[in-house]
Design a protein around this motif. Structure first.
Motif, short mmCIF file in Angstrom:
data_model
loop_
_atom_site.label_atom_id
_atom_site.label_comp_id
_atom_site.label_asym_id
_atom_site.label_seq_id
_atom_site.Cartn_x
_atom_site.Cartn_y
_atom_site.Cartn_z
N PHE A 159 -4.67 4.92 0.77
CA PHE A 159 -3.51 4.93 -0.12
C PHE A 159 -2.19 4.92 0.66
O PHE A 159 -1.17 4.47 0.12
CB PHE A 159 -3.60 6.10 -1.10
N SER A 160 -2.22 5.37 1.90
CA SER A 160 -1.04 5.21 2.75
C SER A 160 -0.80 3.74 3.05
O SER A 160 0.34 3.26 3.01
CB SER A 160 -1.21 6.01 4.04
N ARG A 161 -1.85 3.01 3.35
CA ARG A 161 -1.73 1.57 3.57
C ARG A 161 -1.31 0.85 2.28
O ARG A 161 -0.53 -0.11 2.32
CB ARG A 161 -3.05 1.00 4.08
N PHE A 162 -1.82 1.30 1.17
CA PHE A 162 -1.43 0.73 -0.12
C PHE A 162 0.07 0.92 -0.35
O PHE A 162 0.76 0.00 -0.80
CB PHE A 162 -2.24 1.39 -1.24
N LYS A 163 0.58 2.09 0.01
CA LYS A 163 2.02 2.34 -0.12
C LYS A 163 2.82 1.31 0.66
O LYS A 163 3.86 0.82 0.18
CB LYS A 163 2.35 3.74 0.39
N ASP A 164 2.36 0.97 1.84
CA ASP A 164 3.07 -0.02 2.66
C ASP A 164 3.10 -1.39 1.99
O ASP A 164 3.99 -2.20 2.26
CB ASP A 164 2.42 -0.13 4.04
N GLN A 165 2.13 -1.63 1.12
CA GLN A 165 2.07 -2.91 0.42
C GLN A 165 2.89 -2.90 -0.87
O GLN A 165 3.44 -3.93 -1.27
CB GLN A 165 0.62 -3.27 0.10
N TYR A 166 2.97 -1.74 -1.56
CA TYR A 166 3.70 -1.75 -2.82
C TYR A 166 5.18 -1.39 -2.66
O TYR A 166 5.98 -1.63 -3.56
CB TYR A 166 3.03 -0.89 -3.90
N ASN A 167 5.57 -0.80 -1.54
CA ASN A 167 7.00 -0.57 -1.31
C ASN A 167 7.72 -1.90 -1.03
O ASN A 167 7.15 -2.78 -0.39
CB ASN A 167 7.22 0.38 -0.15
N ILE A 168 8.94 -2.02 -1.50
CA ILE A 168 9.72 -3.23 -1.27
C ILE A 168 10.08 -3.30 0.21
O ILE A 168 10.55 -2.32 0.80
CB ILE A 168 10.99 -3.22 -2.14
N ASP A 169 9.89 -4.47 0.82
CA ASP A 169 10.14 -4.59 2.25
C ASP A 169 11.63 -4.73 2.55
O ASP A 169 12.45 -5.01 1.67
CB ASP A 169 9.35 -5.76 2.85
N GLN A 170 11.97 -4.53 3.82
CA GLN A 170 13.36 -4.51 4.24
C GLN A 170 14.05 -5.86 4.01
O GLN A 170 15.23 -5.92 3.63
CB GLN A 170 13.46 -4.13 5.71
#
Length: 293
Positions: free
Chosen positions: A7-18
């Motif tokens: 779920f930490s990796r999932f967070k990196d995918q669902y957060n808007i990128d820079q």
């Protein structure tokens, strides 16, 4: 790799990128500067405007394409457009549209009921809500439909309500709102971001593990899917946190929530490291490819 890593990796995918945030900010500043120049005679990229909607509440997820911006007009303009014999609200939207065209002359720009819509070629859409601040910090904004009228909203109260509850839940409220937008988009669920935020806000207040870290995010997704599936199908609206504004249903979201709740039950039972591939496959069937293997 365990549940917390998943779920930490999932967070990196669902957060808007820079890169996306930089693009949004650049456009926001250009629009704000032009509006300030035309309506206030000042040269500021940030004054008198505010991100509202999901992006303003900080609950938008990767893939966001609709950006809502509130622009606060000088109070004297309310009297001017309110004095129109017919539909001064439409005239106000036209004035804002003409201003934005000074910055984006080749983009598709239109008025749509309460907002000025700017469609960019990369698929991103900005919706500009012109408004006037009231003494109690609510906003009055134009509605050009049905001959014209004025409506009220309180986006600052919504932003603050979500912010405070997210802080009280170890940021889990915002994590939940974002991951459930991924769920909605992947499954084409008829549900607005405002309704996701409203139900997540209600759900997490009394959720047993509301202050835990990523190790409990599988339980959070599971239990929220159950919470959504239990919402009455006869209910047509809910009340937005902070403002109390009405948030209408767009259709039956409960059935898909129930289907994926049952899948999540099975996923949550697979806790051993050796069961990781099977567990992640089940979560991918719920959230789609953003939930990586």
């Amino acid at each position: 790799m365990g549940v917390a890593d998943d779920f930490s990796r999932f967070k990196d995918q669902y957060n808007i990128d820079q890169e996306m945030m930089t693009s949004i900010s650049r456009r926001y500043k250009r629009i704000t500067r032009q509006l300030n120049k035309d309506f206030r005679g000042i040269d500021s990229e940030t004054a008198n405007s505010l991100y509202v909607g999901s992006y303003g509440r900080d609950t938008a997820a990767q893939g966001v394409s609709d950006l809502d911006v509130g622009y606060l007009l000088p109070p004297a303009l309310y009297a001017k457009f309110n004095a129109y014999a017919t539909n001064g609200q439409s005239a106000l939207l036209q004035a804002v549209r003409n201003s934005v065209r000074n910055t984006y002359p080749t983009s598709e720009i239109s008025g749509d009921g309460q907002v000025v819509v700017i469609n960019f070629q990369d698929g991103v859409k900005f919706e500009i809500l012109p408004a006037f601040v009231n003494t109690i910090d609510t906003w009055t904004y134009p509605n050009s439909n049905n001959g014209g009228s004025w409506k009220a909203c309180n986006p600052r109260a919504e932003i603050e309500a979500i912010r405070l509850r997210s802080l009280a839940t170890n940021r889990n409220l915002k994590h939940l709102c974002r991951m459930m937008r991924v769920w909605r988009d992947y499954n084409d669920v008829p549900m607005s971001g405002a309704l996701i935020d409203t139900l997540a806000y209600q759900f997490i207040e009394n959720w047993e593990y509301r202050d835990k870290a990523f190790l409990y995010h599988d339980y959070m997704a599971r239990d929220f899917l159950k919470y959504m599936s239990d919402q009455s199908r006869a209910q047509t609206y809910w009340r937005m946190p902070g403002s109390g504004s009405y948030v209408a249903t767009k259709g039956n979201f409960q059935s898909k929530a129930l289907t994926d709740y049952n899948i999540s039950l099975a996923a949550c039972s697979l806790q051993q490291d050796s069961e990781g591939p099977q567990r992640r496959a089940k979560w991918r069937s719920v959230f789609g490819p953003k939930f990586l293997a």
